[in-house]
Design a protein around this motif. Structure first.
Motif, short mmCIF file in Angstrom:
data_model
loop_
_atom_site.label_atom_id
_atom_site.label_comp_id
_atom_site.label_asym_id
_atom_site.label_seq_id
_atom_site.Cartn_x
_atom_site.Cartn_y
_atom_site.Cartn_z
N GLU A 193 0.83 -1.21 0.00
CA GLU A 193 0.00 0.00 0.00
C GLU A 193 0.86 1.26 0.00
OE1 GLU A 193 -2.94 0.01 3.19
OE2 GLU A 193 -3.06 -2.15 2.84
N GLY A 194 0.39 2.25 -0.73
CA GLY A 194 1.08 3.53 -0.72
C GLY A 194 2.33 3.53 -1.57
N GLY A 195 2.68 2.38 -2.13
CA GLY A 195 3.86 2.30 -2.99
C GLY A 195 5.12 2.80 -2.30
N GLU A 196 5.21 2.59 -0.98
CA GLU A 196 6.39 3.06 -0.24
C GLU A 196 7.64 2.33 -0.68
OE1 GLU A 196 6.27 2.85 3.97
OE2 GLU A 196 4.77 4.40 4.12
N LEU A 197 8.76 3.01 -0.58
CA LEU A 197 10.05 2.42 -0.88
C LEU A 197 10.34 1.31 0.13
CD1 LEU A 197 12.15 3.35 -2.95
CD2 LEU A 197 13.20 4.72 -1.17
N ASP A 198 10.96 0.22 -0.35
CA ASP A 198 11.26 -0.90 0.53
C ASP A 198 12.62 -0.73 1.20
OD1 ASP A 198 10.06 -3.94 0.73
OD2 ASP A 198 12.21 -3.83 1.11
N VAL A 199 12.70 -1.03 2.49
CA VAL A 199 13.99 -0.86 3.20
C VAL A 199 15.11 -1.69 2.56
CG1 VAL A 199 13.19 -0.14 5.48
CG2 VAL A 199 13.30 -2.56 4.95
N ALA A 200 14.75 -2.84 1.98
CA ALA A 200 15.78 -3.71 1.42
C ALA A 200 16.45 -3.07 0.21
CB ALA A 200 15.18 -5.06 1.04
N GLU A 201 15.81 -2.10 -0.40
CA GLU A 201 16.36 -1.53 -1.62
C GLU A 201 16.82 -0.10 -1.46
OE1 GLU A 201 14.26 -3.40 -5.33
OE2 GLU A 201 12.82 -2.27 -4.14
N ALA A 202 16.46 0.50 -0.33
CA ALA A 202 16.66 1.94 -0.21
C ALA A 202 18.11 2.30 0.05
CB ALA A 202 15.79 2.47 0.92
N LEU A 228 14.24 12.99 2.42
CA LEU A 228 15.53 12.41 2.02
C LEU A 228 15.36 11.34 0.94
CD1 LEU A 228 17.06 12.00 5.60
CD2 LEU A 228 17.71 13.70 3.88
N GLY A 229 14.15 11.12 0.48
CA GLY A 229 13.91 10.05 -0.50
C GLY A 229 14.22 8.70 0.11
N ALA A 230 13.93 8.57 1.40
CA ALA A 230 14.32 7.38 2.15
C ALA A 230 13.16 6.43 2.38
CB ALA A 230 14.88 7.83 3.51
N ALA A 231 13.50 5.19 2.72
CA ALA A 231 12.49 4.23 3.15
C ALA A 231 12.32 4.36 4.66
CB ALA A 231 12.92 2.81 2.81
N VAL A 232 11.16 3.91 5.16
CA VAL A 232 10.89 3.95 6.60
C VAL A 232 11.18 2.58 7.20
CG1 VAL A 232 9.09 4.22 8.34
CG2 VAL A 232 9.16 5.75 6.36
N GLY A 233 12.06 2.57 8.20
CA GLY A 233 12.38 1.33 8.89
C GLY A 233 11.83 1.36 10.29
N ALA A 234 11.99 0.22 11.00
CA ALA A 234 11.44 0.13 12.35
C ALA A 234 12.17 -0.92 13.15
CB ALA A 234 9.96 -0.21 12.28
N ASP A 245 4.10 -2.26 9.72
CA ASP A 245 4.15 -3.61 9.15
C ASP A 245 5.52 -4.27 9.33
OD1 ASP A 245 2.55 -5.44 7.37
OD2 ASP A 245 4.44 -5.32 6.27
N HIS A 246 5.51 -5.59 9.39
CA HIS A 246 6.76 -6.33 9.53
C HIS A 246 7.73 -6.10 8.38
CE1 HIS A 246 9.14 -10.00 8.53
NE2 HIS A 246 9.68 -9.63 9.66
N ALA A 247 7.19 -5.79 7.20
CA ALA A 247 8.07 -5.56 6.05
C ALA A 247 9.05 -4.42 6.33
CB ALA A 247 7.23 -5.25 4.81
N ASN A 248 8.73 -3.56 7.29
CA ASN A 248 9.60 -2.42 7.61
C ASN A 248 10.65 -2.76 8.67
OD1 ASN A 248 6.75 -1.44 6.87
ND2 ASN A 248 7.97 0.37 6.52
N GLN A 249 10.56 -3.94 9.25
CA GLN A 249 11.47 -4.27 10.37
C GLN A 249 12.90 -4.48 9.90
OE1 GLN A 249 10.14 -7.28 13.20
NE2 GLN A 249 12.27 -7.93 13.46
N VAL A 257 20.16 -4.63 6.13
CA VAL A 257 20.28 -3.54 5.15
C VAL A 257 21.67 -2.91 5.21
CG1 VAL A 257 17.81 -3.02 5.24
CG2 VAL A 257 19.36 -1.86 6.82
N SER A 258 22.09 -2.36 4.11
CA SER A 258 23.38 -1.65 4.04
C SER A 258 23.22 -0.34 3.28
CB SER A 258 24.43 -2.51 3.33
OG SER A 258 24.56 -3.76 3.93
N PRO A 259 22.36 0.55 3.72
CA PRO A 259 22.18 1.79 2.97
C PRO A 259 23.38 2.72 3.16
CG PRO A 259 20.97 1.93 5.01
CD PRO A 259 21.57 0.55 4.96
#
Ligand code: FAD
Ligand code: AMP
Lengths: 324, 264
Positions: A193-202, A228-234, A245-249, A257-259
C-alpha cells in the motif's frame, strides 16, 4: 579463459539495480584476473534490454524470452540459468542478493551441484580462486569463504558494490525455450500500500523505535524520510506492537540492510537490531539516553528528545536543499 | 497427510560472538543454544496444520548431541516425532552438504506432504537449505512465506518480496520456508514438556543414510569457512549534546551530514 556468469534480474522488464552492481563487480574481478563476463537474462519482451548489459561489463548475454518467464518461477529460471551455464562453463555464477536471488540461488546451486556463498559483501581473487567475505551471525562476525572444489553460486548484497559502466556492446544469444513444468506459480503480485520504498532496496533509511511513543508519530519519521527520498524502517518492538508492518522491520528477524545513510530515531540499539543495520555506511542516532548502545555504532548522533530534535532537523535539511 | 519441520539448533540471538582458536569458527564456551527463530514460525505453522487437518509433525535436525535439546523443545510445543542425524561439525556452514544430509533423512523417514523450514538460519545466515532440499527431492518450493493456506493437493502462499507480496500456488509435496509474520509461535505447555520426555528420538549417523560425512566435509565440500573475524569496532562518532538546545544540535547535525559526510 575462465568466465563469470551473472544472472540479471528484471521486474516488469526493468533491470534491477542490484543486478547491475553484481555485473559491475564481476567485471571488476574479471578484468584483474583476465577472465570474461557473461550474463543471462530471463523474462518476457526483455530481449531489447540484453544489448545494454554490455555497458556494465558483459561481453555476451544469453536471453530467454518467453511468456511463461514473464513472472519469476524458481524452476523455470533455474532451467534457464543451467542452460546458460552449460554454454559458457563459468567458474562462478553471480546473482543479486534480492528476494528473488535468495529464492533462486539455492535451487540453482543444488541443481548444478555447486556450493553457494550467500549475501557476500566483499570479493577478491586469490591464487586464481574467488574468496568471498560475508557477514555471519547477523553481522556480528565476518567469514571469508570459498566454494571448495566446485564452482560456486554467489549472491551479492545489494547497495554494497558500486554499479559502473564503461564496457562496450555485448553479443546476444537467444536460448531455447526453458524445458520442464512450472509447479510453483506466481499467480499475482500485490504491491505494498502507498507504494512506499522498501527498506531492502533503499539507499537511505529513517527508522523509528519505541522512543517515538505511538504509531501516529511515524508521521514525523515519514516526513524526514520523504525529504531524504528514504524508506521507513522500524525496530521489532514497534512492529510487534502493531505500529507498522513487519516488512519495515530491520534486524535479525527483519531485513538486513546496508544503505549509505541510516537514521535511527528512538531506537536503543539492541544487538538484534544492530545485526540488521551496522554495515550501513553512515549511521545517525537520535536518542535521549546517552548510554544507548546505538551510539556505539553511530557516526553522528544527538543525545536529546527526538520530538525536539527531528522537527528542526527537517527544517534545516529543507533549507539546505533549497539553497543547493 | 504428514509434515516435516527442518530445525537448526543455533546460538541465542543475544550471544556475544568470540572467535575460536582454530580461527574459522565461533568459540562455543558461553553460548546458549536455541531453536533458530524462523524455525519456530515453521514449527508453529506445522502444528496449526496438524490441528486443522490431523497431519502429524516430524521435526528433523542435523547437528551434534546438544541438538536433541532443540528436538525436545519442539516436541514440547506439539511435534509428534523427532529425527536426529548426528554430526555436522565438519559440514557447518555448507548449505548444500547440509541439504544433502537432510534430503537423505527425509527419504528415509518420509514421505511428507509438506516440509517446513526457516527462511534463514541464525549463524550461517545462508537462507539456502530449504530451496536446496526441495531441488534434491524434486519438489517445488516457496521461500519467505508470511501467509499460507494448505488445500487438498496444493497450497497457496504469500511470499514477501521487495515492495510487495507474491501470491504463489504449488502442488504438494512442497517445501515452504517461514518468514516472520506467518504466525505467533506458542510456548510449550507443562503437559507438552512432560509428554515430550517420553518420545523416543530416532537417531541416525550420516552413514546410515548412505552418506560419507568425511567426504562431504573434505574433498566434496562446497562452502568452506576459511577465517572468521569480528567486524572492526567503530569509534570516534560525533555525538552532539541536544538536551539544552535541540534546535542548534539539529542544525549542526544537518551541516555535518551535508559538508562532512556528504550524505544528504
Ligand atoms: C530472537 C529475537 C529476534 C529479534 N529480532 C529483532 C529485529 O530483527 N529487529 C529489532 O529491532 N529487534 C529485534 N529483537 C528485539 C530487540 O531485542 C529489542 O527488543 C528491540 O530492538 C528494541 O526496540 P527499540 O529500540 O525500539 O525499543 P527500546 O529498546 O525500548 O528502546 C527505545 C529507545 O528510545 C529512546 N527514547 C525514548 N523516548 C525518546 C525520546 N523522546 N527521544 C529520543 N529517544 C527516546 C530510549 O532511550 C530507548 O533507547 C529481537 C529479539 C529477539 C529475542
Ligand atoms: N543442520 C540443520 N538441521 C536441520 N535443519 C536445518 C539445518 N540447517 C538449516 N536448516 C533449515 O534450513 C533453514 C535455513 O537455513 P540456512 O540455509 O542455513 O540459512 C533453517 O531455518 C532450518 O529450517
Amino acid at each position: 579463459m575462465a568466465c563469470i556468469l551473472v544472472f540479471v534480474e528484471q521486474r516488469n522488464g526493468n533491470i534491477r539495480k542490484a543486478s547491475l552492481e553484481a555485473l559491475s563487480e564481476a567485471k571488476r574481478l574479471a578484468s584483474g584476473a583476465g577472465w570474461s563476463v557473461c550474463a543471462v537474462l530471463a523474462g518476457h519482451s526483455v530481449a531489447a534490454k540484453a544489448a545494454e548489459l554490455g555497458a556494465y561489463g558483459a561481453s555476451k548475454v544469453y536471453v530467454a524470452d518467453e511468456e511463461r518467464l514473464a513472472r519469476y518461477s524458481s524452476e523455470a529460471y533455474a532451467a534457464v540459468v543451467r542452460e546458460a551455464a552449460a554454454k559458457c562453463a563459468p567458474s562462478a555464477l553471480f546473482m543479486a542478493g534480492t528476494a528473488l536471488g535468495h529464492d533462486l540461488s539455492g535451487r540453482v546451486a543444488a541443481r548444478l551441484g555447486w556450493g553457494c556463498l550467500a549475501d557476500v559483501t566483499k570479493l577478491a581473487v586469490e591464487g586464481g580462486t574467488l574468496v568471498a567475505t560475508r557477514p555471519v551471525y547477523s553481522g556480528k562476525a565476518l567469514a571469508t569463504v570459498d566454494g571448495g572444489a566446485t564452482p560456486a553460486v554467489l549472491t551479492l548484497r545489494p547497495n554494497v558494490f558500486p554499479a559502473a559502466t564503461g564496457g562496450t556492446a555485448a553479443e546476444v544469444e537467444t536460448l531455447p525455450p526453458a524445458p520442464g513444468d512450472i509447479r510453483a506459480v506466481v499467480k499475482e503480485i500485490l504491491a505494498k500500500e502507498g507504494g512506499e520504498l522498501d527498506v531492502a532496496e533503499a539507499d537511505v533509511i529513517v527508522s523509528g523505535g519505541r522512543g517515538i511513543k505511538g504509531p501516529e508519530n511515524f508521521a514525523l519519521i515519514r516526513e524526514l524520510a520523504g525529504l531524504l527520498g528514504a524508506a521507513v524502517g522500524a525496530s521489532r518492538a514497534v512492529v510487534d506492537a502493531g505500529w507498522i508492518d513487519h516488512a519495515n522491520q530491520v534486524g535479525q528477524t527483519g531485513k538486513v540492510v546496508s544503505p549509505s545513510l541510516y537514521i535511527a530515531c528512538g531506537i536503543s540499539g539492541a544487538i538484534q537490531h544492530l545485526a540488521g543495520m551496522s554495515s550501513s555506511k553512515i549511521i545517525v542516532a537520535i536518542n535521549k539516553d546517552p548510554d544507548a548502545p546505538i551510539f556505539k555504532v553511530a557516526d553522528y548522533g544527538i543525545v536529546g528528545d527526538l520530538f525536539q530534535v527531528v522537527p528542526p532537523l527537517i527544517a534545516e535539511i529543507r533549507k539546505l536543499k533549497a539553497e543547493a | 497427510m504428514k509434515s516435516c519441520v527442518l530445525m537448526a539448533y543455533v546460538p541465542d540471538t543475544a550471544s556475544m560472538i568470540k572467535v575460536a582458536a582454530a580461527g574459522n569458527r565461533i568459540n562455543e564456551a558461553d553460548i546458549k543454544w536455541i531453536v533458530s527463530p524462523y524455525d519456530e514460525y515453521a514449527l508453529e505453522e506445522a502444528i496449526r496444520f496438524k490441528e486443522a487437518k490431523g497431519a502429524p509433525v516430524t521435526v528433523l535436525t542435523y547437528g551434534p548431541e546438544r541438538a536433541q535439546q532443540g528436538l525436545r523443545e519442539c516436541l514440547a510445543r506439539g511435534a509428534d516425532a523427532a529425527v536426529h542425524v548426528k554430526g555436522g561439525e565438519g559440514t557447518f556452514g555448507d548449505a548444500l552438504a547440509i541439504a544433502k544430509v537432510l534430503a537423505a533423512a527425509v527419504r528415509k523417514t518420509g514421505p511428507f506432504d509438506i516440509i517446513f523450514a526457516g527462511v534463514k538460519g541464525v549463524g550461517s545466515d545462508n537462507a539456502l537449505v530449504g530451496a536446496m532440499v526441495a531441488e534434491l527431492l524434486d519438489m517445488p518450493h516457496v521461500t519467505g512465506v508470511v501467509k499460507l493456506e494448505i488445500g487438498d493437493g496444493s497450497l497457496t502462499a504469500h511470499r514477501e518480496i521487495e515492495g510487495g507480496t507474491e501470491v504463489v500456488t504449488a502442488p504438494l509435496p512442497c517445501v515452504v520456508t517461514a518468514q516472520k509474520g506467518l504466525n505467533e509461535p506458542r510456548y510449550p505447555s507443562l503437559k507438552g514438556i512432560m509428554a515430550a520426555k517420553k518420545v523416543a528420538i530416532q537417531a541416525f549417523a550420516p552413514a546410515d543414510l548412505g552418506l560419507d560425512e568425511g567426504a562431504l566435509a573434505g574433498a566434496g565440500a562446497t562452502c568452506r569457512w576459511k577465517t572468521l573475524a569480528l567486524p572492526p569496532a567503530k569509534s570516534g562518532g560525533v555525538i552532539l549534546k541536544g538536551e539544552e538546545d535541540p534546535a542548534a544540535a539539529a542544525r549542526e547535525l544537518a551541516r555535518l551530514l551535508r559538508e562532512q559526510a556528504k550524505a544528504i
